[in-house]
Design a protein around this motif. Structure first.
Motif, PDB file in Angstrom:
ATOM      1  N   LEU A 119     -68.206 -99.024  94.395  1.00  0.00           N
ATOM      2  CA  LEU A 119     -66.236 -99.318  94.387  1.00  0.00           C
ATOM      3  C   LEU A 119     -66.757 -98.797  92.156  1.00  0.00           C
ATOM      4  O   LEU A 119     -66.007 -98.150  92.157  1.00  0.00           O
ATOM      5  CB  LEU A 119     -65.087-100.810  94.189  1.00  0.00           C
ATOM      6  CG  LEU A 119     -65.493-100.274  96.013  1.00  0.00           C
ATOM      7  CD1 LEU A 119     -64.730-101.935  95.902  1.00  0.00           C
ATOM      8  CD2 LEU A 119     -64.055 -99.706  95.778  1.00  0.00           C
ATOM      9  N   GLU A 120     -67.538 -99.481  91.483  1.00  0.00           N
ATOM     10  CA  GLU A 120     -68.084 -99.986  89.940  1.00  0.00           C
ATOM     11  C   GLU A 120     -68.260 -98.177  89.774  1.00  0.00           C
ATOM     12  O   GLU A 120     -68.157 -97.344  88.584  1.00  0.00           O
ATOM     13  CB  GLU A 120     -68.917-100.676  89.923  1.00  0.00           C
ATOM     14  CG  GLU A 120     -67.978-101.780  89.770  1.00  0.00           C
ATOM     15  CD  GLU A 120     -68.765-102.779  89.412  1.00  0.00           C
ATOM     16  OE1 GLU A 120     -70.126-102.502  89.897  1.00  0.00           O
ATOM     17  OE2 GLU A 120     -68.762-104.028  90.093  1.00  0.00           O
ATOM     18  N   ARG A 121     -69.363 -97.359  90.363  1.00  0.00           N
ATOM     19  CA  ARG A 121     -69.795 -95.892  90.518  1.00  0.00           C
ATOM     20  C   ARG A 121     -68.474 -95.517  90.275  1.00  0.00           C
ATOM     21  O   ARG A 121     -68.576 -94.469  89.823  1.00  0.00           O
ATOM     22  CB  ARG A 121     -70.322 -95.544  91.934  1.00  0.00           C
ATOM     23  CG  ARG A 121     -72.247 -96.134  91.172  1.00  0.00           C
ATOM     24  CD  ARG A 121     -72.933 -95.496  91.959  1.00  0.00           C
ATOM     25  NE  ARG A 121     -73.534 -95.406  93.670  1.00  0.00           N
ATOM     26  CZ  ARG A 121     -73.155 -97.030  94.626  1.00  0.00           C
ATOM     27  NH1 ARG A 121     -74.305 -97.924  94.051  1.00  0.00           N
ATOM     28  NH2 ARG A 121     -73.206 -97.018  95.573  1.00  0.00           N
ATOM     29  N   SER A 122     -67.292 -95.401  91.477  1.00  0.00           N
ATOM     30  CA  SER A 122     -66.440 -94.634  91.644  1.00  0.00           C
ATOM     31  C   SER A 122     -65.582 -94.386  90.321  1.00  0.00           C
ATOM     32  O   SER A 122     -65.046 -93.649  89.445  1.00  0.00           O
ATOM     33  CB  SER A 122     -65.898 -94.512  92.990  1.00  0.00           C
ATOM     34  OG  SER A 122     -66.292 -94.166  94.172  1.00  0.00           O
ATOM     35  N   LEU A 123     -65.497 -95.670  90.416  1.00  0.00           N
ATOM     36  CA  LEU A 123     -64.927 -96.062  89.143  1.00  0.00           C
ATOM     37  C   LEU A 123     -65.106 -95.508  87.294  1.00  0.00           C
ATOM     38  O   LEU A 123     -64.689 -95.276  86.790  1.00  0.00           O
ATOM     39  CB  LEU A 123     -64.488 -97.624  88.856  1.00  0.00           C
ATOM     40  CG  LEU A 123     -63.195 -98.402  89.908  1.00  0.00           C
ATOM     41  CD1 LEU A 123     -63.165 -99.623  89.377  1.00  0.00           C
ATOM     42  CD2 LEU A 123     -61.949 -97.482  89.463  1.00  0.00           C
ATOM     43  N   ARG A 124     -66.567 -95.603  87.839  1.00  0.00           N
ATOM     44  CA  ARG A 124     -67.305 -94.803  86.104  1.00  0.00           C
ATOM     45  C   ARG A 124     -67.164 -93.193  86.515  1.00  0.00           C
ATOM     46  O   ARG A 124     -66.779 -93.229  85.075  1.00  0.00           O
ATOM     47  CB  ARG A 124     -68.879 -96.057  86.386  1.00  0.00           C
ATOM     48  CG  ARG A 124     -69.672 -95.199  85.734  1.00  0.00           C
ATOM     49  CD  ARG A 124     -71.441 -95.062  85.640  1.00  0.00           C
ATOM     50  NE  ARG A 124     -71.031 -96.549  85.230  1.00  0.00           N
ATOM     51  CZ  ARG A 124     -71.539 -97.508  84.338  1.00  0.00           C
ATOM     52  NH1 ARG A 124     -71.933 -96.582  83.070  1.00  0.00           N
ATOM     53  NH2 ARG A 124     -71.243 -98.479  84.121  1.00  0.00           N
TER      54      ARG A 124
ATOM     55  N   PHE B  81     -64.800 -91.682  87.461  1.00  0.00           N
ATOM     56  CA  PHE B  81     -63.598 -91.486  87.223  1.00  0.00           C
ATOM     57  C   PHE B  81     -63.169 -91.801  85.456  1.00  0.00           C
ATOM     58  O   PHE B  81     -63.231 -90.782  85.113  1.00  0.00           O
ATOM     59  CB  PHE B  81     -61.971 -91.821  87.472  1.00  0.00           C
ATOM     60  CG  PHE B  81     -62.441 -90.926  89.332  1.00  0.00           C
ATOM     61  CD1 PHE B  81     -61.067 -90.654  89.746  1.00  0.00           C
ATOM     62  CD2 PHE B  81     -62.901 -91.783  90.387  1.00  0.00           C
ATOM     63  CE1 PHE B  81     -60.647 -90.013  90.613  1.00  0.00           C
ATOM     64  CE2 PHE B  81     -62.547 -91.008  91.911  1.00  0.00           C
ATOM     65  CZ  PHE B  81     -61.526 -90.323  90.946  1.00  0.00           C
ATOM     66  N   GLY B  82     -63.787 -93.212  84.976  1.00  0.00           N
ATOM     67  CA  GLY B  82     -63.493 -93.692  83.253  1.00  0.00           C
ATOM     68  C   GLY B  82     -64.018 -92.494  82.468  1.00  0.00           C
ATOM     69  O   GLY B  82     -63.578 -91.841  81.501  1.00  0.00           O
ATOM     70  N   GLU B  83     -65.260 -91.649  82.976  1.00  0.00           N
ATOM     71  CA  GLU B  83     -66.205 -90.980  82.237  1.00  0.00           C
ATOM     72  C   GLU B  83     -65.256 -89.387  81.976  1.00  0.00           C
ATOM     73  O   GLU B  83     -65.844 -88.976  80.949  1.00  0.00           O
ATOM     74  CB  GLU B  83     -67.451 -90.548  82.677  1.00  0.00           C
ATOM     75  CG  GLU B  83     -68.527 -91.934  82.172  1.00  0.00           C
ATOM     76  CD  GLU B  83     -69.430 -92.039  83.063  1.00  0.00           C
ATOM     77  OE1 GLU B  83     -70.219 -90.800  83.409  1.00  0.00           O
ATOM     78  OE2 GLU B  83     -70.993 -92.675  82.642  1.00  0.00           O
ATOM     79  N   ARG B  84     -64.675 -88.442  83.334  1.00  0.00           N
ATOM     80  CA  ARG B  84     -64.477 -87.562  83.581  1.00  0.00           C
ATOM     81  C   ARG B  84     -62.875 -87.562  82.864  1.00  0.00           C
ATOM     82  O   ARG B  84     -62.226 -86.510  82.066  1.00  0.00           O
ATOM     83  CB  ARG B  84     -63.944 -87.262  85.165  1.00  0.00           C
ATOM     84  CG  ARG B  84     -63.631 -86.070  84.957  1.00  0.00           C
ATOM     85  CD  ARG B  84     -62.987 -85.279  86.411  1.00  0.00           C
ATOM     86  NE  ARG B  84     -62.659 -84.780  87.018  1.00  0.00           N
ATOM     87  CZ  ARG B  84     -62.129 -83.790  87.860  1.00  0.00           C
ATOM     88  NH1 ARG B  84     -62.141 -84.726  89.245  1.00  0.00           N
ATOM     89  NH2 ARG B  84     -61.593 -82.480  88.144  1.00  0.00           N
ATOM     90  N   PHE B  85     -62.104 -89.160  82.542  1.00  0.00           N
ATOM     91  CA  PHE B  85     -60.516 -89.602  81.958  1.00  0.00           C
ATOM     92  C   PHE B  85     -60.698 -90.513  80.951  1.00  0.00           C
ATOM     93  O   PHE B  85     -60.627 -91.485  81.974  1.00  0.00           O
ATOM     94  CB  PHE B  85     -59.654 -89.054  83.038  1.00  0.00           C
ATOM     95  CG  PHE B  85     -59.496 -88.294  84.582  1.00  0.00           C
ATOM     96  CD1 PHE B  85     -59.387 -86.985  83.743  1.00  0.00           C
ATOM     97  CD2 PHE B  85     -60.157 -88.584  85.406  1.00  0.00           C
ATOM     98  CE1 PHE B  85     -58.807 -86.397  85.130  1.00  0.00           C
ATOM     99  CE2 PHE B  85     -60.139 -87.511  86.357  1.00  0.00           C
ATOM    100  CZ  PHE B  85     -59.052 -86.229  86.505  1.00  0.00           C
TER     101      PHE B  85
ATOM    102  N   VAL C 289     -62.234-106.616  92.240  1.00  0.00           N
ATOM    103  CA  VAL C 289     -63.264-106.745  93.073  1.00  0.00           C
ATOM    104  C   VAL C 289     -63.790-106.137  92.270  1.00  0.00           C
ATOM    105  O   VAL C 289     -64.978-105.385  92.601  1.00  0.00           O
ATOM    106  CB  VAL C 289     -62.626-106.310  94.340  1.00  0.00           C
ATOM    107  CG1 VAL C 289     -62.026-107.566  95.079  1.00  0.00           C
ATOM    108  CG2 VAL C 289     -62.074-105.193  94.569  1.00  0.00           C
ATOM    109  N   ALA C 290     -63.314-104.460  91.633  1.00  0.00           N
ATOM    110  CA  ALA C 290     -64.457-103.380  91.175  1.00  0.00           C
ATOM    111  C   ALA C 290     -63.819-103.544  90.003  1.00  0.00           C
ATOM    112  O   ALA C 290     -62.564-103.185  89.831  1.00  0.00           O
ATOM    113  CB  ALA C 290     -64.493-102.571  91.671  1.00  0.00           C
ATOM    114  N   ALA C 291     -64.511-102.971  88.865  1.00  0.00           N
ATOM    115  CA  ALA C 291     -63.506-102.582  87.454  1.00  0.00           C
ATOM    116  C   ALA C 291     -64.811-101.707  86.430  1.00  0.00           C
ATOM    117  O   ALA C 291     -66.559-101.611  86.740  1.00  0.00           O
ATOM    118  CB  ALA C 291     -63.244-103.995  86.804  1.00  0.00           C
TER     119      ALA C 291
END
Length: 265
Positions: A72-77, A79-83, A99-101
Motif C-alpha cells: 500500500l505504501e509503495r503505491s502511495l509513494r 502517486f505522491g511523487e507523481r502528483f 493503515v498506510a500513508a
C-alpha cells in the motif's frame, strides 16, 4: 464657421477619439475570453484532476485488505511523487484508522508517521460514512483556504464502506499559476471556493467590479480589468464631452425681442 458646425465637428472628433482610446486600452472581449479560459483550465487541472486521482486510488485499493502495508505504501509513494500537490496521502479503514500513508512534504523518516493513528480530519471520515461519494472540503487558515481535503470511499461489492483513500491538496501552486496568468494577461485574477471563501490571492476577495466565472469543484474564478482601464476611458470621454459643451452657443437672442433703434426719434 458658426458655433453649431464647430460643435458638430467637435462631437465627431470626440467620438473618434473615444473609439481610438478603447482600441489603445485593448479589446474588452479579448482579455476576458483568454483570461477566463486559461484561469478555468488552471483550476480544473489542479482541483478536478487531483480529485480524480484520489478517486482512482480508492478504486485501485478495492482489495486493500489483501495487500500488505508495504505494498500500500509503495503505491502511495508512486502517486505522491507523481502528483506532488497531493500531501498526506493515506488509506484508512472504515473506522478512520490509517493503515498506510505517505507524505512527500514530510521530513525524512516522517513520511509514514500517520500509520496506526486516526485520520487527522474527523470531518472527512464523518462525511464519507454519511455519504459514500467523493469528498472535498476547504481548510481555512487566517481567513484564506490553506488546502483542500480530499477523500474517496473504498466500497465492498454490496456498497458498504470498507475504508477510504484520502489526501490533502495544496493550493499554493494553483495560486502561483493564476498570478502568472494575471501578469501575462494584464487582468486581475482570483479564486473563491464553493462557499465564497478566498482561495487566492491571499487576503484579497473578489472586488465589486469583477466578472465571476464558475469553474471546477464549484469554485468561482473572478476577473477584473486593470483599474486604469476602468477609469482612464471614462475620464477621457468625460473630458471630451465637457470640451464639446464649451463649444456650444452660450446664449441666443430671445424670440420677439425688438432690435435696438439705430437713431433718436
Amino acid at each position: 464657421m458658426g458655433r453649431r458646425p464647430i460643435a458638430a465637428l467637435a462631437l465627431v472628433v470626440a467620438v473618434s477619439l473615444g473609439f481610438a482610446a478603447e482600441r489603445l486600452a485593448g479589446p474588452g472581449g479579448a482579455w476576458r475570453s483568454a483570461a477566463r479560459a486559461a484561469g478555468a483550465e488552471a483550476v480544473s487541472s489542479h482541483v478536478g484532476a487531483h480529485t480524480d486521482v484520489v478517486a482512482g486510488l480508492a478504486r485501485h485499493f478495492q482489495e486493500w485488505e489483501a495487500l500488505v502495508p508495504e505494498a500500500l505504501e509503495r503505491s502511495l509513494r508512486v502517486f505522491g511523487e507523481r502528483f506532488p500537490a497531493l500531501r498526506r496521502l493515506l488509506v484508512a479503514d472504515r473506522e478512520g484508522r490509517v493503515v498506510a500513508a505517505f507524505d512527500t512534504g514530510a521530513r525524512v523518516g516522517g513520511e509514514r508517521r500517520l500509520v496506526g493513528a486516526l485520520d487527522p480530519s474527523p470531518a472527512r471520515l464523518k462525511a464519507l460514512v454519511a455519504r459514500r461519494a467523493t469528498h472535498r472540503a476547504s481548510v481555512i487558515e487566517a481567513g484564506t483556504v490553506d488546502r483542500i481535503e480530499l477523500g474517496a470511499p473504498i466500497l465492498a461489492p454490496d456498497g458498504s464502506l470498507r475504508g477510504y483513500a484520502a489526501a490533502d491538496l495544496e493550493v499554493r501552486s494553483l495560486c502561483e499559476r493564476l498570478a502568472q496568468l494575471e501578469a501575462q494577461a494584464g487582468v486581475g485574477l482570483g479564486l473563491l471556493d464553493a462557499d465564497g471563501r478566498v482561495v487566492c490571492p491571499e487576503g484579497r476577495g473578489a472586488p465589486r467590479l469583477s466578472e465571476r466565472v464558475p469553474t471546477a469543484a464549484g469554485m468561482t474564478l473572478w476577473l477584473r480589468p486593470p483599474l486604469w482601464r476602468l477609469t482612464a476611458l471614462p475620464a477621457i470621454l468625460l473630458a471630451l464631452a465637457l470640451a464639446c459643451g464649451a463649444l456650444l452657443p452660450g446664449s441666443r437672442p430671445k424670440k420677439g425681442a425688438a432690435p435696438e433703434s439705430g437713431g433718436a426719434g
